[in-house]
Design an enzyme around this catalytic site. Structure first.
Site, mmCIF file in Angstrom:
data_model
loop_
_atom_site.group_PDB
_atom_site.id
_atom_site.type_symbol
_atom_site.label_atom_id
_atom_site.label_comp_id
_atom_site.label_asym_id
_atom_site.label_seq_id
_atom_site.Cartn_x
_atom_site.Cartn_y
_atom_site.Cartn_z
ATOM 1 N N GLY A 15 0.788 -1.286 -0.046
ATOM 2 C CA GLY A 15 -0.144 0.031 -0.032
ATOM 3 C C GLY A 15 0.909 1.287 0.109
ATOM 4 C CB THR A 16 -0.014 4.822 0.570
ATOM 5 O OG1 THR A 16 -1.377 4.636 -0.459
ATOM 6 C CG2 THR A 16 0.673 6.219 0.081
ATOM 7 C CB SER A 40 -0.845 -11.089 0.757
ATOM 8 O OG SER A 40 -1.936 -11.799 0.016
ATOM 9 C CB VAL A 48 -10.034 6.659 1.152
ATOM 10 C CG1 VAL A 48 -11.049 5.454 0.718
ATOM 11 C CG2 VAL A 48 -9.647 6.621 2.516
ATOM 12 C CE LYS A 79 -5.602 19.538 -0.085
ATOM 13 N NZ LYS A 79 -5.410 18.647 0.914
ATOM 14 C CB VAL A 186 2.102 -13.089 8.408
ATOM 15 C CG1 VAL A 186 2.796 -13.720 9.604
ATOM 16 C CG2 VAL A 186 3.365 -12.079 7.668
ATOM 17 C CG LEU A 334 -4.251 3.483 7.984
ATOM 18 C CD1 LEU A 334 -5.240 2.874 7.319
ATOM 19 C CD2 LEU A 334 -4.619 4.871 8.504
ATOM 20 C CD GLU A 343 -6.662 21.372 7.537
ATOM 21 O OE1 GLU A 343 -5.703 21.320 6.643
ATOM 22 O OE2 GLU A 343 -7.249 22.301 7.875
ATOM 23 C CB THR A 345 -2.269 14.770 8.144
ATOM 24 O OG1 THR A 345 -3.304 14.538 9.007
ATOM 25 C CG2 THR A 345 -2.392 16.571 8.434
#
Length: 499
Positions: A15-16, A40, A48, A79, A186, A334, A343, A345
């Site tokens: 992911g990011t 995986s 999002v 932006k 895992v 996360l 905002e 972030t």
């Protein structure tokens, strides 16, 4: 004490978060350490996070990315700020525009002069003096470092982009710099005897991935930092009442505006993010005030194009891990905590954590002093961002729903309460050296949500009335003239593409 040299970094999760971390590590440390990323394709990402803030420019430049190629690969747009609609009162809006407003003087910010001019009859908006705001609402953009013929700064900007495409773009970059990607899920995690450090990952296919230092990018699952090492989570729901989000892409609309929209509703707020190929939409809300069906109805009835998928429900807890680095595991993304994307972030916190890890990268073993300082810095950073987000809820003047009344009446952190009251009474706001948000950002939110300071700095009285009038007129003329000379946002995007 273990003095073994740290040679192998293992990033669990893509992911990011995973690929931003891998890309920066490969660029800076790729010649010194081995980097492996385990992910995986079966495990989805939240996906999002499509809006960023200006430091992303520094990140991409540090990697040596070509801006044109990046925008094409990620379907990105520019932006210039975030427009907040109905936050102060229904029917009213303002923008947290990036960059400066007006002209800052030594020891005194511009809004003090603006306040004095308002008392003298000037009916202009504070945002008449923001180059970013005026460019945004007129859909204009080109890289502009300085207003021509002056020493005033030009445009400060960030991006909207497809987070999934950005991760894919960075994966290609990272693998090109030697990062080894392993596909797998895992099954088990082996801890080292004696100190409880993570030693290796056992995958479902039977493979073992050993490492000296591990980065947990497994999102809200927090497989290493929580499920394995048991680092507790500090919840902030008493200050940030929203606990659910629902996201849906929709067909794109024109024009492609160079700003994010944040639209307040009765029990939360909706984002709208323009990309080249679609619009990103979502609603963040409090489950105590709205059911999922309520939120879905509001979201789907406020799209500016046909939905391209079913809405995706994302329950969340706002807060942070008590320690972002525990033993030999660093949580990034996360897994380390969550702040709603008000905002923009989330991606920045990935960037700053990866940068902090490089600065604190252990050489001969993990040292407790280094871990403690890393954790201190990460705590201060996220708490100050948290307070800035709380500000938007606290200083609302809506009285039309229980949600907004509850937000206005809630107790807030003492440091934030002091900051608001200082600005209300004196017009002054001060930025600590490690704050993410500038004085101009705080000023725009507080002024935009109805706080007109009771006083201004005495330096603002140093100009005569004609001098003050000339200053305000000259600055507005400079801003208007600079915006007029800029190309359209879409001309910048697609003209650049065709060259």
């Amino acid at each position: 004490m273990d003095e073994r040299i740290i040679k192998n970094l293992v990033i669990l999760g893509g992911g990011t978060a995973g690929w931003m971390t891998a890309a920066l590590m490969a660029k800076v440390l790729g010649k010194s350490i081995g980097i492996t990323l385990v992910e995986s394709d079966k495990i989805g990402t939240v996906g999002v996070g499509e809006a960023t803030i200006p430091p992303i420019i520094n990140f991409n430049q540090a990697l040596g990315l070509n801006e044109q190629e990046f925008l094409q690969a990620t379907k990105g747009t520019i932006k210039l700020g975030i427009q907040f609609e109905d936050w102060y009162r229904r029917g009213e809006s303002y923008m947290h525009a990036f960059g400066t407003v007006g002209k800052n003087f030594p020891f005194c910010d511009f809004h003090h002069f603006w306040r004095r001019s308002k008392l003298g009859g000037n009916d202009s908006s504070y945002w008449d003096y923001s180059l970013n705001y005026q460019a945004a609402i007129h859909n204009k953009f080109a890289p502009l470092a300085q207003i021509k013929g002056t020493n005033l700064p030009g445009l400060s900007y960030a991006y909207h982009f497809d987070a999934g495409l950005y991760a894919k773009f960075l994966r290609q970059y990272s693998e090109g710099k030697g990062v080894k990607r392993i596909e797998g899920t895992v099954q088990d995690i082996t801890l080292r005897s004696g100190d409880g450090f993570v030693e290796s990952l056992l995958l479902e296919n039977g493979a073992t991935v050993a490492g000296d230092l591990f980065v947990d990018c497994t999102g809200m699952a927090a497989l290493l930092i929580d499920k394995t090492l048991g680092v507790e989570f500090e919840e902030w729901s008493k200050w940030l009442p929203c606990d659910r989000a629902m996201a849906v892409p929709s067909a794109g609309s024109r024009p492609l505006v160079p700003y994010t929209r944040s639209i307040a509703h009765a029990a939360g707020w909706q984002w709208r993010i323009p990309l080249q190929h679609r619009t990103g939409n979502g609603i963040v809300y409090s489950s105590r005030h709205w059911s999922d069906d309520d939120a879905r109805e509001v979201l789907m009835s406020n799209l500016d194009g046909a939905p391209l998928a079913e809405p995706k429900l994302i329950p969340f807890r706002t807060g942070r891990r008590a320690r972002q680095w525990e033993k030999n595991v660093v949580s990034i993304g996360l897994s380390s905590g969550f702040l709603e994307p008000l905002e923009s972030t989330s991606i920045h916190l990935i960037q700053s954590a990866a940068t902090r890890l490089i600065k604190s990268f252990p050489h001969r073993g993990v040292k407790p002093e280094e871990v403690a300082e890393f954790n201190r810095q990460s705590r201060v950073e996220i708490e100050r961002i948290r307070d800035f987000i709380i500000l938007h809820y606290k200083v609302n003047q809506r009285r039309d729903s229980d949600f907004w009344r509850d937000c206005e009446e809630m107790e807030i952190p003492a440091a934030l309460a002091d900051k608001i009251e200082l600005f209300r009474r004196t017009g002054k706001v001060f930025r600590n050296y490690d704050d993410l948000f500038t004085e101009a950002a705080w000023q725009q939110v507080m002024i935009g949500q109805g706080i007109f300071p009771e006083d201004h700095h005495s330096i603002a009285d140093s100009l005569s009335e004609p001098q003050l009038e000339d200053l305000m007129h000259s600055l507005k003329t400079l801003v208007d003239g600079s915006v007029k000379s800029l190309p359209d946002h879409e001309q910048f995007l697609f003209g650049q593409k065709s060259r």
